[in-house]
Design an enzyme around this catalytic site. Structure first.
Site, short mmCIF file in Angstrom:
data_model
loop_
_atom_site.label_atom_id
_atom_site.label_comp_id
_atom_site.label_asym_id
_atom_site.label_seq_id
_atom_site.Cartn_x
_atom_site.Cartn_y
_atom_site.Cartn_z
N LYS A 2 100.99 -22.34 -0.53
CA LYS A 2 100.76 -22.07 0.90
C LYS A 2 100.16 -23.31 1.58
CE LYS A 2 100.21 -17.25 -0.28
NZ LYS A 2 99.91 -15.92 0.18
N GLU A 59 104.35 -13.96 5.45
CA GLU A 59 103.46 -14.67 6.39
C GLU A 59 104.28 -15.35 7.48
OE1 GLU A 59 101.33 -16.82 3.38
OE2 GLU A 59 100.41 -14.95 2.71
N GLU A 101 108.11 -8.83 -2.46
CA GLU A 101 106.68 -9.02 -2.20
C GLU A 101 106.19 -7.94 -1.24
OE1 GLU A 101 105.34 -13.25 -3.14
OE2 GLU A 101 105.98 -13.24 -1.06
N GLY A 111 97.88 -11.25 -1.45
CA GLY A 111 96.52 -11.76 -1.20
C GLY A 111 95.47 -10.68 -1.05
N SER A 139 99.55 -10.42 -5.48
CA SER A 139 98.35 -10.28 -6.32
C SER A 139 98.67 -10.21 -7.81
CB SER A 139 97.53 -9.06 -5.88
OG SER A 139 97.05 -9.25 -4.57
C1 PEP Z 1 102.59 -14.97 -1.99
O1 PEP Z 1 102.05 -15.26 -0.93
O2 PEP Z 1 103.77 -15.25 -2.18
C2 PEP Z 1 101.78 -14.27 -2.98
C3 PEP Z 1 102.40 -13.63 -3.91
O3 PEP Z 1 100.41 -14.35 -2.82
P1 PEP Z 1 99.29 -13.73 -3.78
O4 PEP Z 1 99.76 -13.97 -5.21
O5 PEP Z 1 98.05 -14.45 -3.46
O6 PEP Z 1 99.24 -12.27 -3.50
#
Ligand code: PEP
Length: 250
Positions: free
Chosen positions: A11, A98, A168, A174, A213
């Site tokens: 990110k 995002e 996702e 996150g 996560s």
């Molecule tokens: C992501 O933003 O692609 C992601 C999976 O973030 P996190 O692992 O922090 O949840």
């Protein structure tokens, strides 16, 4: 394409110095592992080229976190797939939640970006996933199906060969609330069936990654599920030890 894939999504984190150091540690860890997993690192734009250079000769490839749908032109602040390819980037993440949320990216644009990136020879990682509200209202399959039909399902068969999908769930990104292995398995099987309904057996060659996560504690139970071909890792990719522990849980 290696069927198992692990992607570090940094990110908007890591400066040049820290990024080079982390990438080197990851590459060393990848050299030592016996797992047949293709690893990508997706750093911020300004350090892409330095990472491509420092990782050349290793098994780790470099991905970008976005690109524009046009080849060039008056689009201040944007980056084209052509320029990513010209510096040795291998893949690009598209449609991350995002970007959908903060930059109002829509499926139509995500599809055009994917087509342009593939045309330039990049692999594309198309992200899909439902919000908490959509899951609570029982609309999670509908949401993901709609995202897939407007993006992945519109790609031609030869384009699909350069495509990965990342499931996702937005509520898991996150937040520390990961999808259970059963929730993830169920959705991954559904994703494959939606792609298969349009592209038949070609759906089986598309790696479907889980993201949200994922960490060293839950990775093994997620990656042992059928149809989960790897992971897109955010927070846990910012330290070599946790990212490599996830890699070694395959
Ligand atoms: C992501 O933003 O692609 C992601 C999976 O973030 P996190 O692992 O922090 O949840």
């Amino acid at each position: 394409m290696e069927r198992k894939v692990l992607i570090a999504n940094w990110k908007m984190n890591k400066s040049l110095h820290d990024g080079l150091s982390l990438a080197e540690q990851v590459a060393n860890g990848v050299t030592q592992t016996i797992r047949p997993v293709q690893v990508f690192i997706a750093p911020p734009f300004p350090i892409l080229q330095a990472l491509v250079q420092s990782l050349s000769g290793t098994k780790v490839r470099v991905a970008a976190q976005n690109c524009h749908e046009q080849s060039s032109g008056a689009f201040t602040g944007e980056v084209s797939a052509d320029s990513l390819k010209s510096i040795g980037v291998s893949a690009v993440i598209l449609g991350h939640s995002e970007r959908r949320k903060y930059f109002k990216e829509k499926d139509k644009t995500i599809f055009l970006k994917a087509r342009k990136a593939i045309e330039q020879g990049l692999q594309v990682v198309i992200c899909v996933g439902e919000t908490q509200k959509e899951r609570e209202e029982g609309r999670h399959f509908k949401t993901v199906e709609s995202q897939l039909r407007k993006t992945v399902c519109k790609l031609k068969i030869r384009e699909l060969q350069q495509t990965l999908v990342a499931y996702e769930p937005v509520w898991a990104i996150g937040t520390g609330h990961t999808a259970s292995p059963e929730q993830a398995r169920e959705m991954h099987a559904f994703i494959r069936s939606v792609i298969a309904s349009k592209r038949g057996d070609h759906a089986h060659s598309v790696p479907i990654l889980y993201g949200g996560s994922c960490n060293e504690q839950n990775a093994k139970s997620l990656f042992s599920q059928p149809d989960i071909d790897g992971g897109l890792i955010g927070g846990a990719s910012l330290q070599a030890s946790s990212f490599l522990a996830i890699l070694n849980s395959f």
